[in-house]
Design an enzyme around this catalytic site. Sequence first.
Site, mmCIF file in Angstrom:
data_model
loop_
_atom_site.group_PDB
_atom_site.id
_atom_site.type_symbol
_atom_site.label_atom_id
_atom_site.label_comp_id
_atom_site.label_asym_id
_atom_site.label_seq_id
_atom_site.Cartn_x
_atom_site.Cartn_y
_atom_site.Cartn_z
ATOM 1 C CE LYS A 90 24.211 -13.710 15.336
ATOM 2 N NZ LYS A 90 22.924 -13.806 15.546
ATOM 3 C CE LYS A 128 10.940 -17.721 13.490
ATOM 4 N NZ LYS A 128 10.193 -17.015 14.495
ATOM 5 C CG ASP A 148 12.560 -22.522 10.347
ATOM 6 O OD1 ASP A 148 13.345 -21.571 10.314
ATOM 7 O OD2 ASP A 148 12.543 -23.313 11.231
ATOM 8 C CG HIS A 149 15.535 -17.587 8.462
ATOM 9 N ND1 HIS A 149 14.689 -17.409 9.566
ATOM 10 C CD2 HIS A 149 16.834 -17.322 9.323
ATOM 11 C CE1 HIS A 149 15.164 -16.915 10.711
ATOM 12 N NE2 HIS A 149 16.581 -16.742 10.671
ATOM 13 C CD GLU A 208 17.972 -13.721 19.024
ATOM 14 O OE1 GLU A 208 18.205 -12.820 18.060
ATOM 15 O OE2 GLU A 208 16.869 -14.249 19.429
ATOM 16 N NE ARG A 236 -1.958 -1.448 3.670
ATOM 17 C CZ ARG A 236 -2.468 -1.388 4.784
ATOM 18 N NH1 ARG A 236 -4.164 -1.109 5.041
ATOM 19 N NH2 ARG A 236 -1.697 -1.775 5.858
ATOM 20 C CG ASP A 268 10.702 -15.713 18.126
ATOM 21 O OD1 ASP A 268 10.060 -15.530 17.006
ATOM 22 O OD2 ASP A 268 11.802 -15.087 18.266
ATOM 23 C CG HIS A 292 13.928 -21.100 14.203
ATOM 24 N ND1 HIS A 292 13.681 -21.214 13.069
ATOM 25 C CD2 HIS A 292 13.984 -19.668 14.757
ATOM 26 C CE1 HIS A 292 13.140 -19.888 12.494
ATOM 27 N NE2 HIS A 292 13.687 -19.135 13.435
ATOM 28 C CE LYS A 308 14.343 -11.834 21.044
ATOM 29 N NZ LYS A 308 15.341 -11.925 20.052
ATOM 30 C CE LYS A 328 20.671 -19.376 10.220
ATOM 31 N NZ LYS A 328 21.090 -17.957 9.660
#
Length: 502
Positions: free
Chosen positions: A356, A159, A188-189, A227, A53, A246, A251, A351, A193
Amino acid sequence: MTTSPAPQRPPATIVFIFGGSGDLNFRKLTPALYNLFLDGYLPEQFDVVGIGRSDYNDDTFRERLAEGIDEFSRRKNGPENAWATFSPHVGYLRMDGGDAAAYHLIADRVKAREAEWGAPANIIFYMSVAPQLVPGIATNLSQLSFCGDKNRVRIVVEKPFGHDLQSARELNALLLSHFAEEQIYRIDHYLGKETVQNLLALRFANTLFEPIWNHNYVEYVQLTAAETVGLEGRGGYYEGSGALRDMIQNHLLQLLCMVAMEPPTSFEADEIRNKKVDVLRAMRRVAPDQVDTIAVRGQYGTGEKAGKPSPAYRQEEGVNPESMTETFAAVTFFCDNWRWEGTPFYVRTGKHLAAKSSVITVQFRPAPHYAFPNEASKTWQHNCLIISIQPDMNIRLRFQAKRPGQTLALDPVEMEFNYDTSFKEQQPEAYETLLLDVMAGDATLFMRADQVDEAWQIVMPILDHWAAQTDPAAMPIYAPGSWGPDEASKLTERDGFSWMNG
């Protein structure tokens, strides 16, 4: 000297991206498509059409996406004039996905391109939109006559796929009422990998591991997705999600499946996915009164980050000051089948943690010590296979070796395979792999409806138990930069183990 095989290009393709003016397309999708173009994987006849939009036309939309290429693509501008060659294939449709009357614009675009190319095109609809918009868009798309073509038309759904078991089933039912299962690509990215895909090669292309890949030799498996960042402005979304939904429900359970699955008879998409579903179906369901013995949650409190004060989760913008949403979750899973009977799979994510890191650790049972003098075993450590997914991409095998000298002293040492040093080719981004698979009609790395359903069944008892606890003071709090709440250590310590943080 070996060379890579020439790219096999899919047929003529039109990619429609709902939410084309949004952040995912800007940061990930168009940069991925651009890299595929540079590497020669896109067909000669292709079209990338953003739908949204926002007040763009073709030229201003291309200018905006060029900024995303400069900032986020691993190839940046690529060879001279590459963007000038790619960009004419990019366009924009200003329309509201909720307006059924506007969908003739999509049909007109398809008709024009197929007339220009003189051939029918594969058509991909990518749902880069808020989850609540997907049902309406899918329903409107189903009114287009060509969407019933199971061989040419595909729909990609990001997702989260549902908020719980019931909503996931409702979404699956709606999508399957308009599209065939083979047309639906639940993305699912994580599974795109390189190091995740290498799990299949590691397990099934090497005779070294398969004979010991079972409960007789494996003491436990740990999967960590940690993370260092907090919400980064996503408080509104995260407050309705949490760490278990999440990360673990999708994952990490998918990674667990790749670690635990039986050898496939082929690498056909449905054969791989059948083996993953077998793992999920074998996962032990937990009774409500047992949740506290196998699952721990927590929230990050106040602290410091880069020498500056860091707010607690409940102080973040968009978060309820008495929120019970977890920013850390750890769960012990068991796979009740012949291969894995009694072997714990410890899974955690969070988190604002100390590093990481996305790592799979397979710890093997100890070898007998009695053949060695006591002093030889003082530094003894279990054999481990450590698979690092990000940010490091490597596989390490830890074993015992004799220390140089006249006495029999043992030290743990490691052999390492590292992507960066072993291969000269640039590693494709996850979305490059997944988008190319959609174009090719390869659903191996995408979740099927029954996979989604089983994964939700596994976590629902935990989510329901946590939802029933409403006292904010009962939520475990952990310091930013730590490895989560102290309670998480109890999951492994009660079995005589500890989390692998190195």
